[in-house]
Write an enzyme that holds these catalytic residues in place. Structure first.
Site, short mmCIF file in Angstrom:
data_model
loop_
_atom_site.label_atom_id
_atom_site.label_comp_id
_atom_site.label_asym_id
_atom_site.label_seq_id
_atom_site.Cartn_x
_atom_site.Cartn_y
_atom_site.Cartn_z
N ASP A 184 0.99 -1.17 -0.04
CA ASP A 184 -0.07 0.10 0.13
C ASP A 184 1.05 1.08 0.14
O ASP A 184 2.01 1.06 0.26
CB ASP A 184 -1.19 0.05 1.23
N TRP A 185 0.32 2.31 -0.42
CA TRP A 185 1.05 3.50 -0.62
C TRP A 185 1.74 3.81 0.75
O TRP A 185 1.20 4.41 1.67
CB TRP A 185 0.23 4.57 -0.99
#
Ligand code: BGC
Length: 721
Positions: free
Chosen positions: A256-257
């Site tokens: 995920d970012w």
């Protein structure tokens, strides 16, 4: 006890999983890797802009382009920031959000949505679409409930497979997210989730597993949170053991970012690509510091090669090396818009319809009061990653105008105003607490309008300040004093319909007590307003069923009753085990306000004549339930038939019932159909921690054919030998 045969399991896995490529592709992958420098390999393992990761130009490997999200291809951003790029060519179809999709209980429609998304992603030159989002709704106040499908792992799995197959049929890879146990937004970046293996396998993993082993999902997104002490993007147990070893996953794990925290742990823990960390890109955990670890011999180059191979395997699958044969895609096609409408119209869920107030009788209505902020609010853009720059979005008011023309006068008043304003994360809670007071001036105006009209429709619910990433709601309460509005308007005009535009459960008690008709209208995509008008006017007969329980009180939900949300000292222990959603309500005999699987129709369905293929079975059998379903009303309609199973004697505590099959059946007025539903005996298993595998115990099970989790229509007892 009967344990599955290990041989059969591996055979099934080999037949269904994202299986090894034919030798020639693996050879091509090895050849490419053989030509790459170590720096080039590592260049592929991290972002080189907000939404791309590196390629190797000289070898014809383009950079990989990613896009959010579950319900639409996100607008283009500037390369190195979250700012919109300001293009005029990147608007897209806004498809209904997760809970709306789930309320259709229609995997075929989800497949169509996947195709629509895949075509739009291709037209925008994307390689990986960041969806589906399949986390379980452990608490109804999780901010991302609207993006996720449901509280039930079986329903979630069926929908996920449809989505994955649809998107990937267009030469775009999905990225199934957020792996794993990302069930709250509060403290999501750090919270450490603990749960038993049984809970993990029965509740939180099935949708991921099905997406991979049945759907063939090519990539998976590691979640922000920790799991048993390790960050999910660095968890050997989740990524190496479960994903790769147990499920045979051969695609790539993308973070995920900004979800990576340690180079060595991420590299060894099974992560392939790091995305979203703050630039410079060379300072990503999986960039220069990974290079240094390899150069010092602390991480092997073979491991780097494996990661590159995982990515190249995706690129071969999505035909990145044969652009002439790759799906070209199409933006905003009429077909996609039709799919968005179909999903929206099948998702709308009728909770109450006293005296058949709905559908509206057009010829009896001259003036219609349209009340509420959500009558005109557009909801596509917002909610963080899941926002879509919609080509168009039909609001409820527009939908009614489109369908009613000039025949009926629409008197639109606000009734309440959106006073919250999400700024960022921590501001949200403070902001919301001040947003609950009713606005009596607007209520008085709404009352006046309702009095002068033949009927009133209140479009209330939530908006993307509440159905949002990065924070959870504080309660189930309708914000901005909407209950006061509903009380006042229903008093002024008893013919009042309440439509809840929301992606998550809200407290509908006031609406159910005071309004004769109540509908869930969801966050329903570009065509949402048209679909709502079609349902309100009866051109579409509602067939949606709730994909979650609406509790009477938040404290009735297992994690709130037990205090196992949001965690203590950075840890959250899922002590409620498998008793999530209706599993808890039914096992503990707690009356929900509206049960999981509930939804009315303008017609009535009658169930009769249940027969079973076999009542005494063994582990590999499939039980076929056959019964008659009759439409005994006067509208054509569709019924979502649900099959729940109850284990009557078990060595472990099992939920009172669990969804094991469902099907959606369409019937003309008066029509009777013989309906068959298969229940594989293997699906009656529980995850047995003593043996680390699934077990079907001998004994009696009830198979219940039901119209909701609380309304069993027919029951058949079977015995497992
Ligand atoms: C979300 C992901 C999303 C990513 C990129 C994250 O904050 O959790 O679901 O795909 O951002 O926008």
């Amino acid at each position: 006890m009967k344990k599955y045969s290990v041989f059969l399991f591996w055979l099934m896995l080999a037949l269904t999983s994202c299986s090894a490529e034919p030798a020639s592709v693996e050879q091509k992958i090895n050849k490419l890797i053989g030509q790459m420098t170590l720096e080039e390999k590592i260049g592929m393992l991290h972002g080189n802009s907000k939404f791309t990761s590196g390629g190797v130009d000289r070898l014809g490997i383009g950079e990989i382009s990613y896009s959010d999200g579950p319900h639409g291809v996100r607008e283009e951003l500037e390369r190195d920031s979250w700012k919109p790029a300001g293009l005029t060519t990147d608007s897209a179809t806004y498809f209904p959000t997760g809970t709306a999709v789930a309320a259709t209980w229609n995997p075929e429609l989800v497949y169509k949505m996947g195709v629509g998304l895949g075509l739009e992603a291709r037209a925008r030159h994307k390689d990986i679409l960041l969806g589906p989002a399949v986390n379980i709704q452990r608490t109804p106040i999780c901010g991302r409930t609207y993006e996720y499908y449901t509280e039930d792992p079986y329903l979630s799995a069926r929908l996920a497979v449809g989505y994955v197959k649809g998107v990937q049929s267009c030469d775009v890879a999905v990225c199934v997210k957020h792996f794993a146990a990302n069930n709250q937004e509060k403290d999501r970046g750090t919270v450490d989730v603990r749960m038993s293996d049984r809970t993990l396998n029965e509740i939180y993993l099935p949708a991921f597993k099905a997406a991979i082993t049945e759907g063939g999902a090519l990539s998976v997104m590691g979640a922000y949170n920790r799991f048993r002490g390790d960050y999910c993007c660095e968890s050997d147990y989740l990524l190496n053991q479960i994903l790769r070893k147990n499920w045979g996953f051969q695609g790539a794990v993308v973070s995920d970012w900004a979800a990576v925290h340690n180079t060595r742990k991420a590299a060894l823990g099974g992560l392939d690509v790091e995305m979203g960390t703050n630039a410079p890109y060379s300072a990503f955990y999986m960039a220069d510091s990974l290079l240094a670890l390899v150069q010092r011999g602390e991480v092997s180059e073979e491991l780097i090669n494996e990661k590159v191979a995982n990515l190249l395997r995706i690129l071969f699958k999505i035909k990145a090396f044969e652009p002439e044969n790759r799906v070209k895609g199409e933006l905003n096609s009429a077909t996609s818009q039709q799919t968005a409408w179909q999903i929206a119209s099948e998702s709308i869920t009728l909770l109450k319809n006293q005296n058949d107030l709905l559908p509206l009788q057009r010829d009896k209505i001259k003036r219609l009061a349209i009340i509420g902020d959500n009558a005109t609010r557009k909801l596509a853009n917002g909610g963080f990653g899941a926002g879509v720059k919609a080509k168009y979005e039909i609001t409820p008011l527009q939908g009614l105008r489109n369908r009613l023309g000039n025949d009926v006068e629409l008197v639109h008043v606000k009734g309440y105003e959106k006073r919250s304003k999400v700024k960022y994360k921590n501001d949200i809670e403070r902001d919301r607490q001040t947003a609950d007071e009713p606005d009596y001036v607007l209520i008085a105006e709404a009352v006046e309008a309702a009095k002068t009209c033949d009927m009133a429709i209140i479009f209330g619910g939530l908006n993307l300040d509440y159905d949002t990433e990065a924070s959870d709601r504080l309660s189930l309460k309708l914000p901005y004093g909407q209950d006061s509005l509903i009380a006042a308007v229903t008093r002024a005009n008893p013919n009042t319909v309440v439509v809840l535009i929301a992606g998550s459960p809200v407290d509908v008690r006031t609406s159910l007590d005071l309004a004769p008709a109540v509908l869930y209208g969801w966050l329903n995509g570009s065509e949402g307003g048209n679909a709502l008008a079609d349902v309100l006017l009866g051109t579409v007969n509602p067939s949606g069923k709730l994909p979650f329980t609406i509790p009477a009180r938040l404290e009735d939900v297992s994690v709130h009753a037990l205090g196992t949300y949001p965690g203590v000292d950075g840890k959250v222990s899922y002590d409620e085990g498998v008793l999530v959603g209706y599993r808890w309500f039914d096992t503990k005999n707690i009356e929900p306000l509206v049960p999981f699987g509930f939804g009315l129709s303008y017609t009535r369905f009658e169930y009769s004549n249940l027969k079973t293929s076999n009542t005494t079975c063994s582990g590999n059998d499939v039980v076929t339930l056959t019964f008659d379903l009759k439409n005994s009303g006067s509208y054509a309609g569709a019924e979502v038939v649900q099959v729940y199973a109850a284990d009557l004697e078990s060595s472990v505590e099992r939920p009172a019932k669990e969804l094991r099959a469902f099907t959606k059946v369409r019937l003309e007025p008066g029509e009777v159909k013989s309906v068959s539903v298969d229940v594989p005996v293997s699906s009656l298993a529980f995850y047995n921690e003593t043996v680390g595998d699934w077990t079907v115990e001998p004994g009696d099970f009830d198979l219940m054919v039901a119209s909701s989790s609380r309304k069993t229509e027919l029951t058949q007892r079977i015995t497992i030998k």
